[in-house]
Scaffold this active site. Structure first.
Site, PDB file in Angstrom:
ATOM      1  N   MET A 113      -1.239  -2.952  -7.505  1.00  0.00           N
ATOM      2  CA  MET A 113      -0.525  -1.922  -6.771  1.00  0.00           C
ATOM      3  C   MET A 113       0.936  -2.350  -6.654  1.00  0.00           C
ATOM      4  O   MET A 113       1.265  -3.222  -5.863  1.00  0.00           O
ATOM      5  CB  MET A 113      -1.156  -1.751  -5.388  1.00  0.00           C
ATOM      6  CG  MET A 113      -0.364  -0.857  -4.503  1.00  0.00           C
ATOM      7  SD  MET A 113      -0.971  -0.529  -2.828  1.00  0.00           S
ATOM      8  CE  MET A 113      -2.362  -1.555  -2.576  1.00  0.00           C
ATOM      9  N   PRO A 114       1.829  -1.763  -7.431  1.00  0.00           N
ATOM     10  CA  PRO A 114       3.243  -2.104  -7.329  1.00  0.00           C
ATOM     11  C   PRO A 114       3.831  -1.679  -5.982  1.00  0.00           C
ATOM     12  O   PRO A 114       3.513  -0.614  -5.466  1.00  0.00           O
ATOM     13  CB  PRO A 114       3.887  -1.303  -8.461  1.00  0.00           C
ATOM     14  CG  PRO A 114       2.777  -0.996  -9.409  1.00  0.00           C
ATOM     15  CD  PRO A 114       1.564  -0.865  -8.551  1.00  0.00           C
ATOM     16  N   LEU A 115       4.672  -2.544  -5.455  1.00  0.00           N
ATOM     17  CA  LEU A 115       5.376  -2.275  -4.202  1.00  0.00           C
ATOM     18  C   LEU A 115       6.864  -2.463  -4.463  1.00  0.00           C
ATOM     19  O   LEU A 115       7.294  -3.535  -4.893  1.00  0.00           O
ATOM     20  CB  LEU A 115       4.917  -3.227  -3.100  1.00  0.00           C
ATOM     21  CG  LEU A 115       5.716  -3.222  -1.807  1.00  0.00           C
ATOM     22  CD1 LEU A 115       5.588  -1.885  -1.101  1.00  0.00           C
ATOM     23  CD2 LEU A 115       5.252  -4.345  -0.895  1.00  0.00           C
ATOM     24  N   ARG A 147       3.716   2.070  -4.185  1.00  0.00           N
ATOM     25  CA  ARG A 147       4.224   2.091  -2.815  1.00  0.00           C
ATOM     26  C   ARG A 147       5.725   1.846  -2.863  1.00  0.00           C
ATOM     27  O   ARG A 147       6.191   0.930  -3.550  1.00  0.00           O
ATOM     28  CB  ARG A 147       3.579   0.998  -1.954  1.00  0.00           C
ATOM     29  CG  ARG A 147       2.055   1.010  -1.942  1.00  0.00           C
ATOM     30  CD  ARG A 147       1.525   2.270  -1.271  1.00  0.00           C
ATOM     31  NE  ARG A 147       0.089   2.221  -1.095  1.00  0.00           N
ATOM     32  CZ  ARG A 147      -0.791   2.800  -1.907  1.00  0.00           C
ATOM     33  NH1 ARG A 147      -0.377   3.446  -2.982  1.00  0.00           N
ATOM     34  NH2 ARG A 147      -2.086   2.746  -1.653  1.00  0.00           N
TER      35      ARG A 147
END
Length: 69
Positions: A1-3, A40
């Protein structure tokens, strides 16, 4: 999940922030090969007196510009 975390000075409109969120998400989806739901993006607005450039706060820099110095 890239933030993705974005720090910036206050002053942008809600429309500009929405556009930024959409464009950044699109770039991450394209480059990281993930679904938009996995991305995100956090926008943190930093007060000008807490933002330093060359040892001086941005608030002070802006005040000097207004004074014409």
């Amino acid at each position: 999940m890239p933030l993705v975390q974005i720090s910036m000075l206050p002053g942008r409109s809600p429309e500009q922030k929405r556009a930024l969120l959409a464009e950044v998400t699109e770039a991450v989806v394209r480059t990281c090969k993930v679904q938009p739901e996995q991305v995100r993006v956090l926008i943190s607005e930093i007060a000008a007196e807490h933002w330093g450039v060359a040892g001086v706060s941005r608030a002070e820099i802006d005040a000097k510009k207004k004074e014409g110095r």
